[in-house]
Design a protein around this motif. Sequence first.
Motif, mmCIF file in Angstrom:
data_model
loop_
_atom_site.group_PDB
_atom_site.id
_atom_site.type_symbol
_atom_site.label_atom_id
_atom_site.label_comp_id
_atom_site.label_asym_id
_atom_site.label_seq_id
_atom_site.Cartn_x
_atom_site.Cartn_y
_atom_site.Cartn_z
ATOM 1 N N ALA A 12 -4.011 -17.798 -3.280
ATOM 2 C CA ALA A 12 -3.214 -17.528 -4.473
ATOM 3 C C ALA A 12 -3.036 -18.788 -5.316
ATOM 4 O O ALA A 12 -2.856 -18.707 -6.530
ATOM 5 C CB ALA A 12 -1.838 -16.978 -4.077
ATOM 6 N N LEU A 13 -3.105 -19.947 -4.678
ATOM 7 C CA LEU A 13 -2.978 -21.197 -5.420
ATOM 8 C C LEU A 13 -4.312 -21.543 -6.063
ATOM 9 O O LEU A 13 -5.372 -21.365 -5.483
ATOM 10 C CB LEU A 13 -2.537 -22.329 -4.480
ATOM 11 C CG LEU A 13 -1.147 -22.160 -3.859
ATOM 12 C CD1 LEU A 13 -0.907 -23.287 -2.861
ATOM 13 C CD2 LEU A 13 -0.078 -22.162 -4.929
ATOM 14 N N TRP A 14 -4.226 -22.076 -7.269
ATOM 15 C CA TRP A 14 -5.437 -22.438 -7.982
ATOM 16 C C TRP A 14 -5.920 -23.792 -7.529
ATOM 17 O O TRP A 14 -5.168 -24.760 -7.485
ATOM 18 C CB TRP A 14 -5.153 -22.446 -9.484
ATOM 19 C CG TRP A 14 -6.346 -22.817 -10.300
ATOM 20 C CD1 TRP A 14 -7.423 -22.042 -10.567
ATOM 21 C CD2 TRP A 14 -6.569 -24.057 -10.955
ATOM 22 N NE1 TRP A 14 -8.311 -22.711 -11.347
ATOM 23 C CE2 TRP A 14 -7.805 -23.970 -11.603
ATOM 24 C CE3 TRP A 14 -5.844 -25.229 -11.052
ATOM 25 C CZ2 TRP A 14 -8.333 -25.004 -12.340
ATOM 26 C CZ3 TRP A 14 -6.379 -26.266 -11.784
ATOM 27 C CH2 TRP A 14 -7.619 -26.148 -12.428
ATOM 28 N N GLU A 15 -7.174 -23.852 -7.158
ATOM 29 C CA GLU A 15 -7.787 -25.113 -6.781
ATOM 30 C C GLU A 15 -8.951 -25.358 -7.720
ATOM 31 O O GLU A 15 -9.854 -24.525 -7.828
ATOM 32 C CB GLU A 15 -8.295 -25.062 -5.340
ATOM 33 C CG GLU A 15 -7.213 -24.992 -4.310
ATOM 34 C CD GLU A 15 -7.782 -24.986 -2.899
ATOM 35 O OE1 GLU A 15 -8.968 -25.304 -2.709
ATOM 36 O OE2 GLU A 15 -7.015 -24.657 -1.986
ATOM 37 N N PRO A 16 -8.938 -26.480 -8.420
ATOM 38 C CA PRO A 16 -10.045 -26.744 -9.354
ATOM 39 C C PRO A 16 -11.333 -27.019 -8.596
ATOM 40 O O PRO A 16 -11.328 -27.682 -7.565
ATOM 41 C CB PRO A 16 -9.576 -27.973 -10.124
ATOM 42 C CG PRO A 16 -8.575 -28.635 -9.240
ATOM 43 C CD PRO A 16 -7.958 -27.544 -8.419
#
Length: 144
Positions: free
Chosen positions: A122-126
């Motif tokens: 759910a967390l955005w990781e570039p």
Amino acid sequence: MSEDGINTEEYPAEIHDYLTAFEKSLDSVDEMLKTMMSVSRSDLLQKLEPLEQAKLDLVSLYTLNSVFWVYLAIQGINPKEHSVKKELERIRTYMNKVKEIADKKKAAKLDKGAASRFVRNALWEPNDENEHTSKTPAKGKKRK
């Protein structure tokens, strides 16, 4: 005599319905006891899980003490002043504890692995593509 075989002249007519209901209750208790007594206790306990065994033991104890309560009342002894009252309260306490344990077993359990995967995804990781686009300045803003 009434149609159910009880002589209504021996007691007040107002309590006839109560006595009839009591007699039916006694018959159902008798049937349950016959059913329970037809099976060996050890055979019955082997088929049950430990929590179910505890429930059976507690219900048996509570029933036995309740019957004794009724016996005391019939003998003219106030069961509220007898030690059977404390025993019934003690059994109720254990029944509540067993109920709490059973409720905990039924409650939803947290799958830590699934929860951590859910949060991680759910967390955005570039990634590399996003890093290049995020480093370019937004239109309308120029660096000097």
